[in-house]
Design a protein around this motif. Structure first.
Motif, PDB file in Angstrom:
ATOM      1  N   ASP A   1       1.936  10.375  -4.153  1.00 42.67           N
ATOM      2  CA  ASP A   1       2.661  11.505  -3.561  1.00 42.67           C
ATOM      3  C   ASP A   1       3.688  12.090  -4.535  1.00 42.67           C
ATOM      4  OD1 ASP A   1       1.278  11.443  -1.161  1.00 42.67           O
ATOM      5  OD2 ASP A   1       2.619   9.952  -0.280  1.00 42.67           O
ATOM      6  N   ILE A   2       4.235  11.232  -5.400  1.00 40.75           N
ATOM      7  CA  ILE A   2       5.147  11.736  -6.435  1.00 40.75           C
ATOM      8  C   ILE A   2       4.374  12.620  -7.413  1.00 40.75           C
ATOM      9  CG2 ILE A   2       6.506  11.046  -8.446  1.00 40.75           C
ATOM     10  CD1 ILE A   2       7.451   8.621  -6.809  1.00 40.75           C
ATOM     11  N   ASP A   3       3.171  12.187  -7.785  1.00 40.90           N
ATOM     12  CA  ASP A   3       2.363  12.990  -8.706  1.00 40.90           C
ATOM     13  C   ASP A   3       2.091  14.385  -8.141  1.00 40.90           C
ATOM     14  OD1 ASP A   3       2.240  10.970 -10.579  1.00 40.90           O
ATOM     15  OD2 ASP A   3       0.380  10.125  -9.763  1.00 40.90           O
ATOM     16  N   LYS A   4       2.005  14.488  -6.808  1.00 41.84           N
ATOM     17  CA  LYS A   4       1.778  15.779  -6.162  1.00 41.84           C
ATOM     18  C   LYS A   4       3.097  16.462  -5.784  1.00 41.84           C
ATOM     19  CE  LYS A   4      -2.404  13.898  -3.999  1.00 41.84           C
ATOM     20  NZ  LYS A   4      -3.028  13.535  -2.699  1.00 41.84           N
ATOM     21  N   LEU A   5       4.207  15.785  -6.055  1.00 42.75           N
ATOM     22  CA  LEU A   5       5.540  16.235  -5.634  1.00 42.75           C
ATOM     23  C   LEU A   5       5.568  16.567  -4.133  1.00 42.75           C
ATOM     24  CD1 LEU A   5       7.201  18.403  -8.449  1.00 42.75           C
ATOM     25  CD2 LEU A   5       7.789  16.112  -7.641  1.00 42.75           C
ATOM     26  N   ASN A   6       4.907  15.721  -3.366  1.00 42.54           N
ATOM     27  CA  ASN A   6       4.901  15.859  -1.909  1.00 42.54           C
ATOM     28  C   ASN A   6       6.037  14.991  -1.353  1.00 42.54           C
ATOM     29  OD1 ASN A   6       4.388  15.946   0.848  1.00 42.54           O
ATOM     30  ND2 ASN A   6       2.161  15.958   0.563  1.00 42.54           N
ATOM     31  N   ILE A   7       7.219  15.568  -1.304  1.00 36.33           N
ATOM     32  CA  ILE A   7       8.407  14.807  -0.927  1.00 36.33           C
ATOM     33  C   ILE A   7       8.371  14.422   0.549  1.00 36.33           C
ATOM     34  CG2 ILE A   7      10.930  14.830  -0.863  1.00 36.33           C
ATOM     35  CD1 ILE A   7       9.643  14.778  -3.676  1.00 36.33           C
TER      36      ILE A   7
ATOM     37  N   HIS B   1       9.380   8.359 -10.567  1.00 36.83           N
ATOM     38  CA  HIS B   1       8.612   7.151 -10.907  1.00 36.83           C
ATOM     39  C   HIS B   1       9.529   6.055 -11.450  1.00 36.83           C
ATOM     40  CE1 HIS B   1       4.441   8.086 -10.095  1.00 36.83           C
ATOM     41  NE2 HIS B   1       4.545   9.284 -10.680  1.00 36.83           N
ATOM     42  N   ARG B   2      10.580   6.432 -12.186  1.00 38.26           N
ATOM     43  CA  ARG B   2      11.505   5.431 -12.713  1.00 38.26           C
ATOM     44  C   ARG B   2      12.158   4.618 -11.604  1.00 38.26           C
ATOM     45  NH1 ARG B   2      12.854   9.455 -16.602  1.00 38.26           N
ATOM     46  NH2 ARG B   2      14.683  10.232 -15.476  1.00 38.26           N
TER      47      ARG B   2
ATOM     48  N   TYR C   1       0.826  -1.210   0.000  1.00 36.00           N
ATOM     49  CA  TYR C   1       0.000   0.000   0.000  1.00 36.00           C
ATOM     50  C   TYR C   1       0.858   1.257   0.000  1.00 36.00           C
ATOM     51  CZ  TYR C   1      -2.962   3.761   1.733  1.00 36.00           C
ATOM     52  OH  TYR C   1      -3.596   4.964   1.889  1.00 36.00           O
ATOM     53  N   TRP C   2       1.942   1.259   0.775  1.00 39.02           N
ATOM     54  CA  TRP C   2       2.767   2.470   0.884  1.00 39.02           C
ATOM     55  C   TRP C   2       3.480   2.770  -0.429  1.00 39.02           C
ATOM     56  CZ3 TRP C   2       0.551   4.538   4.579  1.00 39.02           C
ATOM     57  CH2 TRP C   2       0.211   3.854   5.741  1.00 39.02           C
ATOM     58  N   ASN C   3       3.813   1.729  -1.193  1.00 35.14           N
ATOM     59  CA  ASN C   3       4.408   1.962  -2.503  1.00 35.14           C
ATOM     60  C   ASN C   3       3.409   2.637  -3.438  1.00 35.14           C
ATOM     61  OD1 ASN C   3       4.926   0.781  -5.500  1.00 35.14           O
ATOM     62  ND2 ASN C   3       6.873   1.082  -4.439  1.00 35.14           N
ATOM     63  N   LYS C   4       2.151   2.192  -3.382  1.00 38.90           N
ATOM     64  CA  LYS C   4       1.117   2.804  -4.223  1.00 38.90           C
ATOM     65  C   LYS C   4       0.854   4.244  -3.768  1.00 38.90           C
ATOM     66  CE  LYS C   4      -1.092  -1.625  -5.193  1.00 38.90           C
ATOM     67  NZ  LYS C   4      -0.472  -1.728  -6.528  1.00 38.90           N
ATOM     68  N   LYS C   5       0.853   4.448  -2.469  1.00 35.73           N
ATOM     69  CA  LYS C   5       0.675   5.803  -1.949  1.00 35.73           C
ATOM     70  C   LYS C   5       1.849   6.689  -2.376  1.00 35.73           C
ATOM     71  CE  LYS C   5      -0.051   8.474   2.315  1.00 35.73           C
ATOM     72  NZ  LYS C   5       1.053   9.405   2.095  1.00 35.73           N
ATOM     73  N   ALA C   6       3.049   6.116  -2.367  1.00 33.90           N
ATOM     74  CA  ALA C   6       4.219   6.886  -2.787  1.00 33.90           C
ATOM     75  C   ALA C   6       4.067   7.368  -4.228  1.00 33.90           C
ATOM     76  CB  ALA C   6       5.478   6.032  -2.637  1.00 33.90           C
ATOM     77  N   SER C   7       3.468   6.554  -5.084  1.00 35.40           N
ATOM     78  CA  SER C   7       3.251   6.949  -6.473  1.00 35.40           C
ATOM     79  C   SER C   7       2.341   8.177  -6.551  1.00 35.40           C
ATOM     80  CB  SER C   7       2.646   5.785  -7.254  1.00 35.40           C
ATOM     81  OG  SER C   7       2.429   6.147  -8.596  1.00 35.40           O
TER      82      SER C   7
ATOM     83  N   THR D   1      10.431   1.349  -3.085  1.00 39.15           N
ATOM     84  CA  THR D   1      10.118   2.588  -2.368  1.00 39.15           C
ATOM     85  C   THR D   1      11.357   3.163  -1.713  1.00 39.15           C
ATOM     86  OG1 THR D   1       7.942   1.621  -1.896  1.00 39.15           O
ATOM     87  CG2 THR D   1       8.528   3.641  -0.726  1.00 39.15           C
ATOM     88  N   GLY D   2      12.128   2.296  -1.060  1.00 38.20           N
ATOM     89  CA  GLY D   2      13.334   2.762  -0.371  1.00 38.20           C
ATOM     90  C   GLY D   2      14.363   3.348  -1.309  1.00 38.20           C
ATOM     91  N   PHE D   3      14.566   2.713  -2.467  1.00 44.56           N
ATOM     92  CA  PHE D   3      15.578   3.227  -3.383  1.00 44.56           C
ATOM     93  C   PHE D   3      15.100   4.454  -4.140  1.00 44.56           C
ATOM     94  CE2 PHE D   3      17.845  -0.781  -2.730  1.00 44.56           C
ATOM     95  CZ  PHE D   3      19.137  -0.297  -2.644  1.00 44.56           C
ATOM     96  N   CYS D   4      13.795   4.597  -4.298  1.00 45.05           N
ATOM     97  CA  CYS D   4      13.271   5.833  -4.891  1.00 45.05           C
ATOM     98  C   CYS D   4      13.601   7.022  -3.986  1.00 45.05           C
ATOM     99  CB  CYS D   4      11.766   5.719  -5.098  1.00 45.05           C
ATOM    100  SG  CYS D   4      10.978   7.266  -5.624  1.00 45.05           S
ATOM    101  N   VAL D   5      13.332   6.861  -2.691  1.00 43.55           N
ATOM    102  CA  VAL D   5      13.626   7.941  -1.742  1.00 43.55           C
ATOM    103  C   VAL D   5      15.129   8.158  -1.623  1.00 43.55           C
ATOM    104  CG1 VAL D   5      13.375   8.689   0.663  1.00 43.55           C
ATOM    105  CG2 VAL D   5      11.473   7.596  -0.502  1.00 43.55           C
ATOM    106  N   ALA D   6      15.907   7.093  -1.778  1.00 41.96           N
ATOM    107  CA  ALA D   6      17.361   7.253  -1.765  1.00 41.96           C
ATOM    108  C   ALA D   6      17.830   8.091  -2.954  1.00 41.96           C
ATOM    109  CB  ALA D   6      18.034   5.884  -1.790  1.00 41.96           C
TER     110      ALA D   6
END
Length: 532
Positions: A124-130, A320-321, A116-122, A294-299
């Motif tokens: 949040d990226i669309d909103k650029l809510n870092i 997103h990549r 779920y958190w990975n989907k939520k992260a997607s 998710t972890g490596f995206c934030v990294a």
């Protein structure tokens, strides 16, 4: 045990399972055994049980993101119960091993929820809510773990510590004797797992070398490691082979770096942040579908912000990549993320590179580097270092806990940091050449010799199996069967147990749960029949 003490240990277990490199030392049975031994006033018992559990699960390494057993919860529960109930350590191991296996679904449930958190992260990226993106990777998954970790440990300790005495007292003598036998043969499970993971049958003679060097000459683990190291050094070619290997590595480190004379160039600060986050906090949000995505995206976020921060759409696309499924051994595999940042740098400067190639790079290299890292770190170096610490801890020496800090110092500060820099400097093509170099096979052979020899030594010292059968002759003389086994070949029965277990685990449908059941049957039936 009071409910508050049980709850406190449950919270400590949750912190240990937060799954960052900084808290991972709390997961090691050696360290947990020492800590709980200090808390409950019996360091020797704590060390002994912690070291024994570590030996049983000596290669309990996460493969494909899947942890075969939870040795941490086994230690958190079995050590306090054993100390408070004056239980024999071998019997505590009989409790710990099934618990380690049965607790595994808790981690599976955590990883299912984390999807779920990975989907939520997607979103949040669309909103650029870092800010929310960081919470998705570091905070929310930890809160999911809170009840999953704290409640089971609290209840097991609160009810188990009080009832263990009564349960043990009610058991027939043959059962308690059988459970003590089980504690002596369970370490064979860890030795078999390690030898199989090394996977080089041609190196099995080195196992025998280590076994008999320990059995006949009584060599201590450190001395045995020195001798094994010398043999490995000679086997891979001695000084000349070592020089050829280092020259090969130097050729990659020098002269093949990509051009960094770019208009948009990543700063050392951004690279350092990405490297730190990748090494220290990649596993917190691990899930069943995307693993470490998710972890490596934030990294990667600090580098991506520096490259694309002035172009919101490009920034979102880059994030997103790096949110897609990704899994590899994180320290040796850190070079993949370094290479990916180098490619992002080229793309941001207008190079003719399809952005999808960044995902292809990560996907194509994560398998080879997972095999390399898991083998070297998990199946060779970790057992070698642990074997020295286990020997010290079983002797009651608190310094035996030093392997708990091995990953922090070696795997992350040395290997992880340098591999990230190497990947950033060399890029994709040189990494592929690096993987194909013959130097890797030499390292694997040398490390395999070390690993096999040390496993042989550990099997000799800590796998206990003997027969109590004797024969009364008409002349009145008594012949003890074990004495004849000792004269025939020192340590015969533990060696036979190891190789029979090794043969069984080589069968297609065999698994370690079945092996534990077999060990239970051997111990209890052998005790009931009065033969072991």
């Amino acid at each position: 045990m009071t409910i508050f003490v049980a709850l406190g240990l449950g919270l400590l277990y949750w912190i240990a399972e937060y799954d960052t490199i900084l808290t991972n030392s709390l997961k090691w049975p050696l360290f947990v055994g020492l800590l709980l031994g200090l808390l409950f006033g019996d360091v020797k018992t704590g060390l002994y049980i912690g070291a024994s559990i570590e030996m049983i699960f000596i290669v309990n390494t996460s493969v494909g993101g899947n942890l075969p057993a939870d040795k941490t919860i086994a230690t958190f529960v079995s050590v306090p119960i054993a100390i408070l109930s004056n239980m024999e350590p071998e019997m505590a191991l009989a409790i710990a091993v099934p618990l380690a296996t049965l607790a595994k679904p808790l981690d599976d449930l955590r990883r299912m929820i984390n999807v779920y958190w990975n989907k939520k992260a997607s979103h949040d990226i669309d909103k650029l809510n870092i800010t929310q993106l960081k919470l998705d990777a570091w905070v929310y998954p930890a809160l999911v773990q809170l009840p999953l970790r704290v409640i089971p440990v609290t209840l097991l300790l609160y009810f188990g510590a009080g009832s263990a005495d009564a349960i043990v007292s009610a058991l027939p003598e043959w059962v308690t004797h059988g459970l003590n036998i089980l504690g002596g043969i369970l370490p064979a499970m860890g030795m078999v797992a390690c030898v199989r993971m090394i996977g080089r049958k041609n190196l099995l003679p080195y196992f025998l070398l280590g076994y008999f060097a320990s059995e006949v000459f009584g060599l201590e683990s450190i001395v045995l490691a020195i001798f094994a190291g010398i043999i490995a050094f000679i086997t891979i070619g001695g000084p000349e082979g070592f020089k050829a290997t280092t020259d090969t590595l130097s050729s990659f480190a020098g002269g093949e770096a990509e051009d960094r004379q770019l208009e948009r160039r990543l700063s050392k600060k951004a690279l350092r942040k990405t490297r730190y986050r990748g090494v220290f906090a990649h596993r917190i949000a691990q899930d069943m579908e995307n693993f470490y995505g998710t972890g490596f995206c934030v990294a990667a976020q600090p580098c991506l912000e520096e490259l694309y921060g002035d172009d919101p759409e490009a920034y979102k696309a880059a994030l997103h990549r790096h949110l897609v499924p990704y899994i590899t051994e994180p320290t040796w595999g850190a070079c993949i993320q370094g290479a990916a940042m180098a490619m992002e740098e080229q793309i941001a400067n207008g190079a003719d590179i399809d952005p999808s190639m960044v995902v292809s790079l990560r996907t194509g290299l994560m398998g080879p580097f997972a095999g390399l890292g898991d083998t070297i770190n998990g199946y060779i170096l970790k057992p070698i270092v642990n074997s020295i610490g286990i020997s010290m801890a079983l002797a009651g020496n608190p310094l035996g806990v030093f392997p708990a800090f091995w990953p922090l110092v070696f795997q992350n500060f040395i290997v992880g940091y340098n591999m990230f820099d190497l990947g950033y400097k060399l890029g994709k093509n040189s990494l592929l050449k690096l993987l194909k170099g013959g130097w890797i096979d030499k390292i694997m052979v040398g490390a395999g010799i070390l690993g096999m020899t040390m496993m042989g030594g550990l099997t000799s010292k800590y796998v206990k199996l003997s027969t109590i059968v004797d024969f009364q002759l008409s002349t009145g003389e008594t012949y003890i069967l074990q004495d004849y086994f000792d004269m025939l070949l020192p340590g015969l029965l533990p060696l036979v147990l190891f190789f029979v277990s090794y043969w069984y685990m080589s069968r297609p449908k065999a698994n370690y749960t079945k092996l534990v059941v077999i060990f239970f049957a051997i111990s209890l039936l052998g005790s009931l029949a009065g033969i072991i």
